[in-house]
Design an enzyme around this catalytic site. Sequence first.
Site, PDB file in Angstrom:
ATOM      1  N   LYS A  66      38.534  46.470  33.405  1.00 18.58           N
ATOM      2  CA  LYS A  66      38.744  47.272  34.660  1.00 18.58           C
ATOM      3  C   LYS A  66      39.266  48.354  34.661  1.00 18.58           C
ATOM      4  O   LYS A  66      39.011  49.489  35.202  1.00 18.58           O
ATOM      5  CB  LYS A  66      39.847  46.278  35.613  1.00 18.58           C
ATOM      6  CG  LYS A  66      39.226  44.983  35.980  1.00 18.58           C
ATOM      7  CD  LYS A  66      40.152  43.959  36.726  1.00 18.58           C
ATOM      8  CE  LYS A  66      39.263  42.622  36.982  1.00 18.58           C
ATOM      9  NZ  LYS A  66      40.345  41.482  37.281  1.00 18.58           N
ATOM     10  N   GLN A 110      46.400  40.086  38.272  1.00 19.94           N
ATOM     11  CA  GLN A 110      45.480  39.445  37.484  1.00 19.94           C
ATOM     12  C   GLN A 110      45.703  37.840  37.517  1.00 19.94           C
ATOM     13  O   GLN A 110      46.863  37.714  37.198  1.00 19.94           O
ATOM     14  CB  GLN A 110      45.348  39.944  36.060  1.00 19.94           C
ATOM     15  CG  GLN A 110      44.259  39.433  35.222  1.00 19.94           C
ATOM     16  CD  GLN A 110      42.919  39.546  35.617  1.00 19.94           C
ATOM     17  OE1 GLN A 110      42.677  40.677  36.238  1.00 19.94           O
ATOM     18  NE2 GLN A 110      41.961  38.912  35.364  1.00 19.94           N
ATOM     19  N   ASP A 133      41.746  43.030  46.011  1.00 19.22           N
ATOM     20  CA  ASP A 133      41.030  41.586  45.729  1.00 19.22           C
ATOM     21  C   ASP A 133      40.543  40.800  47.043  1.00 19.22           C
ATOM     22  O   ASP A 133      39.642  40.158  46.991  1.00 19.22           O
ATOM     23  CB  ASP A 133      41.857  40.557  45.119  1.00 19.22           C
ATOM     24  CG  ASP A 133      41.703  40.477  43.572  1.00 19.22           C
ATOM     25  OD1 ASP A 133      40.449  40.807  43.075  1.00 19.22           O
ATOM     26  OD2 ASP A 133      42.708  40.698  42.874  1.00 19.22           O
TER      27      ASP A 133
HETATM   28  N1  GUN Z   1      41.268  36.531  37.422  1.00 20.95           N
HETATM   29  C1  GUN Z   1      39.680  36.296  36.949  1.00 20.95           C
HETATM   30  N2  GUN Z   1      38.983  37.133  38.025  1.00 20.95           N
HETATM   31  C2  GUN Z   1      39.568  37.624  38.935  1.00 20.95           C
HETATM   32  C3  GUN Z   1      39.536  38.761  39.986  1.00 20.95           C
HETATM   33  O1  GUN Z   1      38.506  38.716  40.361  1.00 20.95           O
HETATM   34  N3  GUN Z   1      40.778  39.042  40.356  1.00 20.95           N
HETATM   35  C4  GUN Z   1      42.031  38.575  40.018  1.00 20.95           C
HETATM   36  N4  GUN Z   1      42.921  39.153  40.606  1.00 20.95           N
HETATM   37  N5  GUN Z   1      41.945  37.724  38.867  1.00 20.95           N
HETATM   38  C5  GUN Z   1      41.074  37.249  38.399  1.00 20.95           C
END
Ligand code: GUN
Length: 310
Positions: A66, A110, A133
């Site tokens: 990311k 996360q 998100d």
């Molecule tokens: N963990 C795995 N995929 C995601 C996601 O799309 N967003 C977040 N915040 N955590 C994750």
Amino acid sequence: MSSFHKSVRHEIEQSRIIDGVALSHTIDAEVSDAIFRLEQECGQRPHLAVVVVGEDPASHIYVANKVKRCRKVGIESRKIQLAANVSQETLLGAVEELSTDKSVHGILLQLPLPQGMDAREIIHAIDPAKDVDGFHPLNFGRFMAGLDHALAPCTPQGCLRLLQTEISDFQGKDATVIGCSNIVGKPMAELLLQQGCSVTSVHHLSHDIEGKCRAADIIVAAAGAPQLVKASWVKPGAVVIDVGINRLRDLGKKPGIVGDVDFEEVRKVASAITPVPGGVGPLTISYLLVNTVRAFNNQLGVFSDEQLKL
Ligand code: GUN
């Protein structure tokens, strides 16, 4: 051979693998362009804060990807790393601080958090305007109600974009979504409804999941079950999107990743299918970037949605 079988054979020979990596490059270019125009207008760039708790190796790989993709498109980012044994109060305090920090436009917590921590309480503390998100209940509710300016969850937006490479008119199409999570299944069903599909949501209590899939023009598999969807579940010519990421090592097999679809079998029946890896995954990050730019633009009130072109 009947003409029906000839046409099926034709579909089999023409079965397309939808390239999520290539599509993510296209979206990254759109995001870069929007950031360039925003910076010219207001002299600032979007800034994303990523909060990661503990040492889960998969989470660290996701977060590194990311941050790398942010850098590539011109989004500033900071990573806030907290120890696995951090208290709920300390984590809550860190997120509250980011929520009030005017130099931060997007916050990503996360997931999953270490066992015993309450993710819901932390997500509720994220300023909804910075919730890239789309997990805060205010955004989720706005999105499900079809209201403008709601930040929608990233993975379903990516799945829809992948489907749009194959389908120009969704109206009247039958779609089956496997899985009903708040992160993927439910918002995916809502997005397909908004496009004019008739949507069937199936889950572990559903009867005849196979038949409900076989009736569909579109299948989105987000069950978290390795290679669940077999060729016999798929109508010839259907488009199949595979959201699954199942680690074979966790299943006691040689390392590698498989999706929720039996790719080698289903590709002989579907008109188009996403691979794992290289399908949905890159698009989830693309829409994190898009949401960060949308959040920034909404907070600063620079462009209308039409001008932003994202
Ligand atoms: N963990 C795995 N995929 C995601 C996601 O799309 N967003 C977040 N915040 N955590 C994750």
